[in-house]
Structures are given as structure tokens and as C-alpha cells.
Design an enzyme around this catalytic site. Structure first.
Site, PDB file in Angstrom:
ATOM      1  CE1 TYR A 171      -1.293  -8.363   5.409  1.00  0.00           C
ATOM      2  CE2 TYR A 171      -0.011  -9.913   4.063  1.00  0.00           C
ATOM      3  CZ  TYR A 171      -0.285  -8.374   4.469  1.00  0.00           C
ATOM      4  OH  TYR A 171       0.253  -7.471   3.825  1.00  0.00           O
ATOM      5  CD  GLU A 213      -2.084  -4.703   4.646  1.00  0.00           C
ATOM      6  OE1 GLU A 213      -0.816  -5.101   4.807  1.00  0.00           O
ATOM      7  OE2 GLU A 213      -2.660  -3.710   5.076  1.00  0.00           O
TER       8      GLU A 213
END
Length: 400
Positions: A122, A210
Site C-alpha cells: 500500500y 492512493e
């Protein structure tokens, strides 16, 4: 302003970030040609059919499916294209109406040929207002909700703060790669990935990137398999090409309409409509409505030009919400005179002629006394207040 996944990937690729390649389809009849084009470019027979909406959690809602061949791709594309996709991030959540899928992306199978050799991370970049610095948040737990990871295993979530005067330093990019457990070629690739990603973030005046998942494949490449991109609306005047990517169909139609009239409007789920000038005053008005027992139905800032036309449009937009039981108009006359606002309210009220919900008006500042006289002598069925608490008390009374 939010971008679709495919738009965000195109932006990243323009800065040298490696992405999962794909082809966008808007009509089911385009699927076969898009599949063959993707196969020619990537050589993979498998492909991933991905719904293109402004919401996360698409896979959980059935908006992301892996297809084995052309026929399987056609079938899964037919299932997703045109569906009302419901995720925790669509309006109303999984119990709401969902969002209509108007576009899909046929994406390459980035995990081929060895799925087990791939690792997911991530990575996100955003502004940390508390420290007044950009921050890169990253974790070895990619492909999962970062909120869940942060709650259950906070030690797996890392933050790297960037000094705005110095920018991203080489040692910081290397530190990120090291903390993700990478070495050799993969570490160098992650260094390039983070460096280029940060350049894209600054270059596009973004408010958030993101990448979830950010994948390390069997060839030690680092690839953005999915991405969310939010751009700073206030900087779009510097990026005409990015502003042209706006998809109004993915936004709240009432908010889009308000923007066309220069109104700053955000739809909420309360029962008291707000019409205010100035963001700070609007927030204070929403707070006191809540404290008085009501709940704000919207944030609406009419700005410094509260003329009759703008006030009338504000009325119309607020009244589109069937849950509104009262409207509180709270104007401070600084740049705009209170008497001008009062005349605008009277004219708008008379033009509409069918306002049935109670209206509470508080006008303070320049020419407030004249404004109150205009309202009181207008014959309108409205409640007039001087103090903000007084206005809140009237709100409490009329919605009881």
C-alpha cells in the site's frame, strides 16, 4: 476533483510510473476489439474487467472480475457494464442505490505468470495538515483497507514526512523501499516508483494519490495495479488538460448545478437547510443548528455576491431536498451589504412563490438595520432574528 482509475494511471504513466495497462470500454460491442488490442500489447490471455466509478471497494461489490479468455471477458463485461454497483463508498453505502457503471477497463493480468511470486503493498501520498507537510503512507499489507490495517496492526503502517522546502530526498525513497523489505533490483525499482510518484503528485497539484495495491511482480518490477487520484480544485486553473477529465456524471447532480451558479454546496443528511456567506460562518451555523437539536441538511456558501438570482438558485437547490423542514439564512454584511441581500431574498421569495417550509433570517453587519426593515415590511412569512442563538432557538421551535 476525482479521476477515474484509467485517467489516474494515464497521469502516473506520463511521469514514468509503471502501471497496469488497460483499455477503456463504454459499449459492450467494443469489448472484442479492446480485448484483442490488449492481448496484442501485453501478450496475456487473461484480463481483469474493472468498473470505472468514483468509489473504492469495487471488487467487494462485484465490480472487478478476472476473465480467462475472450468469451469469458465478454460475459463478465456484460455483467458489470450498466450495473448499479454498490460499495461502502457509493451513496448510501451497500444499502443505497449504488452508482451506474458507464465505463469499464479491460486490464492486463499483471500477476502472470507466477501469482505466488507477486507481493502487494500500500502506498499513498497526501497533505498532512497537522504538520503542514506532505506525507507518504505505506505498508506491506497492500490490497486491504488501510484503516483496518492501522487499527489491527499499526506497526505495519509507516509514514514518511516530506519537508516542503527540500522535497523528497533520495534517502527517504530508499528508506521506504527498505521498510517494505525490498533489496537488489526490486529496491531500485521501488526507489524509482516512489520518486516518480511524488513528482506526479506535485506536478498535478494533487491532494491525494492512493496506490492499492502497489505490486512487486516476479520480474522485480513495481507496478501501480490500482490508483485513486484526487486533484486540488483550487489549482485546476493551472491544469486545463486535467480539468477536462472531470466526469460530472460521477458527482452529486445538485452539487454540480450549484457550482454552475457559483455556489459552494455540499449535500448532507440533516433537516435544516443553510444559506450562509463565508465558509467559517457556514461551519459555525451548522454547529449551532446541531447544538439546538436540529441537523444541517447542507453546507451552502453563497459567497460575496448574494444577489437575487444567486439567492433564488440557492433556495431552489436547498428545496430539492425533501428532508428539509426549515431554512436558516445567516448573512454577515461585510463585502456585501445586508440591505442588498434582503432585497435579493424578498425578490427570490416572490419569484418562487411556493416556499412552504419556515424560513429564519439573520442579517448582521453593514446596513443590517435597513435590511431588517426591508424584511419586516415585505409581508413575507419569515422569522427574523438578530443574534445567532436567537436564530437557533427559532429553528428548534419550528422543527419540533
Amino acid at each position: 476533483m476525482n479521476l477515474h482509475e484509467y485517467q489516474g494511471k494515464e497521469l502516473l504513466a506520463s511521469y514514468g510510473v509503471k502501471i497496469q495497462r488497460g483499455v477503456v470500454v463504454e459499449d459492450i460491442n467494443e469489448v472484442e476489439a479492446a480485448y484483442k488490442k490488449l492481448q496484442d500489447e501485453t501478450g496475456t490471455e487473461y484480463c481483469v474487467v474493472k468498473a470505472q466509478i468514483h468509489a473504492g471497494g469495487r471488487g467487494k461489490g462485484g465490480g472487478v472480475k478476472v476473465a480467462k479468455n475472450l468469451e469469458d471477458t465478454k460475459e463478465k463485461a456484460g455483467d458489470i457494464l450498466g450495473m448499479m454497483l454498490k460499495t461502502p463508498q457509493t451513496p448510501g453505502g451497500v444499502d443505497g442505490p449504488g452508482k451506474l457503471v458507464r465505463k469499464i477497463m479491460l486490464a492486463e493480468d499483471s500477476y502472470a505468470p507466477d501469482f505466488d511470486a507477486c507481493k502487494e503493498y500500500y502506498v499513498s501520498i497526501l497533505l498532512d495538515r497537522g504538520s503542514k507537510r506532505n506525507v507518504i503512507i505505506y505498508s506491506v499489507q497492500g490490497g486491504m483497507d488501510i484503516e483496518q490495517v492501522a487499527e489491527e496492526t499499526p506497526e505495519l503502517v509507516h509514514k514518511e514526512f516530506i519537508d516542503p522546502a527540500l522535497g523528497l530526498q533520495a534517502f527517504q525513497a530508499r528508506k521506504i523501499a527498505f521498510n517494505l523489505g525490498l533489496s537488489g533490483k526490486a529496491m531500485k525499482e521501488m526507489y524509482k516508483f516512489i520518486t516518480n510518484l511524488y513528482k506526479a503528485f506535485l506536478g498535478s497539484d494533487a491532494s491525494m494519490f492512493e496506490i492499492n495495491p502497489c505490486m512487486h511482480n516476479g520480474d522485480d518490477e513495481i507496478i501501480a495495479v490500482d490508483c485513486k487520484v484526487s486533484l486540488d480544485d483550487n489549482a485546476l486553473y493551472r491544469h486545463k488538460d486535467l480539468a477536462a477529465l472531470r466526469d460530472k456524471l460521477e458527482e452529486d447532480p445538485t452539487e454540480v448545478e450549484a457550482g454552475e451558479y457559483g455556489l459552494n454546496y455540499v449535500n448532507l443528511d440533516g433537516n435544516v437547510g443553510c444559506m450562509v456567506n463565508g465558509a467559517g460562518l457556514a461551519m459555525a451555523t451548522m454547529d449551532i443548528i446541531k447544538l439546538s437539536g436540529g441537523s444541517p441538511a447542507n453546507f451552502l456558501d453563497v459567497g460575496g455576491t448574494a444577489d437575487a438570482e444567486r439567492v433564488e438558485q440557492a433556495f431552489k437547490i436547498i428545496l430539492k431536498d425533501p428532508e428539509v423542514k426549515a431554512i436558516l439564512i445567516n448573512i454577515f454584511g461585510g463585502i456585501v451589504r445586508c440591505d442588498r441581500v434582503a432585497n435579493g431574498i424578498v425578490e427570490a421569495y416572490k419569484n418562487m412563490g411556493n416556499i412552504t417550509v419556515p424560513i429564519i433570517i439573520r442579517l448582521q453587519g453593514t446596513n443590517a438595520d435597513i435590511a431588517k426593515k426591508i424584511i419586516d415590511e415585505s409581508g413575507l412569512e419569515v422569522h427574523s432574528a438578530i443574534q445567532l442563538q436567537e436564530a437557533a432557538d427559532i429553528v428548534k421551535k419550528v422543527i419540533a
